[in-house]
Write a protein that holds these residues in place. Structure first.
Motif, PDB file in Angstrom:
ATOM      1  N   GLY A 163       2.948  -1.195   9.239  1.00 13.36           N
ATOM      2  CA  GLY A 163       3.051   0.261   9.177  1.00 13.36           C
ATOM      3  C   GLY A 163       3.635   0.820  10.463  1.00 13.36           C
ATOM      4  O   GLY A 163       3.508   0.230  11.532  1.00 13.36           O
ATOM      5  N   ILE A 164       4.289   1.978  10.373  1.00  9.07           N
ATOM      6  CA  ILE A 164       4.890   2.622  11.531  1.00  9.07           C
ATOM      7  C   ILE A 164       3.791   3.318  12.332  1.00  9.07           C
ATOM      8  O   ILE A 164       2.958   4.030  11.775  1.00  9.07           O
ATOM      9  CB  ILE A 164       5.959   3.638  11.105  1.00  9.07           C
TER      10      ILE A 164
ATOM     11  N   THR B  50      -7.346   8.957   7.201  1.00  7.48           N
ATOM     12  CA  THR B  50      -8.355   8.191   6.467  1.00  7.48           C
ATOM     13  C   THR B  50      -7.742   6.977   5.776  1.00  7.48           C
ATOM     14  O   THR B  50      -8.464   6.123   5.272  1.00  7.48           O
ATOM     15  CB  THR B  50      -9.044   9.085   5.422  1.00  7.48           C
ATOM     16  N   ASP B  51      -6.409   6.915   5.752  1.00  9.54           N
ATOM     17  CA  ASP B  51      -5.744   5.779   5.111  1.00  9.54           C
ATOM     18  C   ASP B  51      -5.972   4.507   5.922  1.00  9.54           C
ATOM     19  O   ASP B  51      -6.071   4.539   7.147  1.00  9.54           O
ATOM     20  CB  ASP B  51      -4.240   6.030   4.985  1.00  9.54           C
TER      21      ASP B  51
END
Length: 207
Positions: A197-198, A190-191
């Motif tokens: 970002g990886i 949900t982020d």
């Protein structure tokens, strides 16, 4: 003058090799320092362990999808030229039997499913819903006709016959379902996804 000439010749002969040896020694020492630094880098070891844990968590939800179809003959029998063309695309042991068939039974001559394609998918829910690509489960270039048989293989080696629940050719998404309950669905994050970002890519297109 003679001494200078001899010195110049020696330098011309020995200089490049000596320079190469010095450069090699310098590079070897530099690599040793970097190697020792990496070996003692606790942060790198922690990151590697985290990557392994991600793979361990996601692995059970990744599936291999194998599709097959039954070839539909266009006539009651194949000519030698047609057979030659057919054999180019199917290996030995899967050649059709060149015999007369009932035209009303289009599958009689080809009574075994022919391998069609393969791809990846992932388990969406505990009740057997699986998300994959539309092109994985279709059998024509327009990706409109669904394969005759779809087999889903899980990481533990278990296999299930799947049925197509829905497809969207425009987004190249398809949803399958298999009967059962012992599944491990992937958790949907949900982020917010942000640049930098990886991201990990998982799949099993080749089994």
């Amino acid at each position: 003058t003679l001494v200078l000439m001899v010195t110049a010749i020696v330098l011309m002969l020995v200089g490049p090799r000596l320079t190469q040896q010095l450069a090699h020694s310098y590079k070897s020492e530099e690599l040793k320092l970097v190697r020792d630094s990496l070996r003692d880098n606790g942060a790198l070891a922690d990151m590697s362990q985290s990557f392994k844990q991600v793979a361990e968590v996601v692995g059970p939800s990744v599936v291999h999808i194998q599709t097959s179809t039954k070839h539909r003959p266009t006539s009651r029998s194949m000519s030698p030229g047609q057979l030659k063309q057919f054999h180019r695309f199917f290996p030995e042991g899967q050649k059709p039997r060149n015999k007369q068939v009932d035209p009303d039974d289009e599958y009689e001559e080809y009574d075994k499913a022919r391998p069609l394609g393969a791809g990846s998918g992932w388990v969406y829910s505990t009740d057997g819903y699986i998300v994959t690509n539309n092109h994985v489960v279709t059998m024509d270039r327009q990706h409109n006709t669904v394969a005759d048989k779809i087999i889903v293989r899980f990481a533990d080696g278990s296999e299930y016959t799947a049925k197509v629940i829905g497809r969207d050719p425009k987004t190249d998404i398809a949803v399958l379902q298999v009967e059962g309950s012992a599944f491990h669905p992937a958790k949907i994050a949900t982020d917010k996804v942000e640049q930098g970002g990886i991201v990990f890519a998982f799949g099993s297109p080749f089994g």
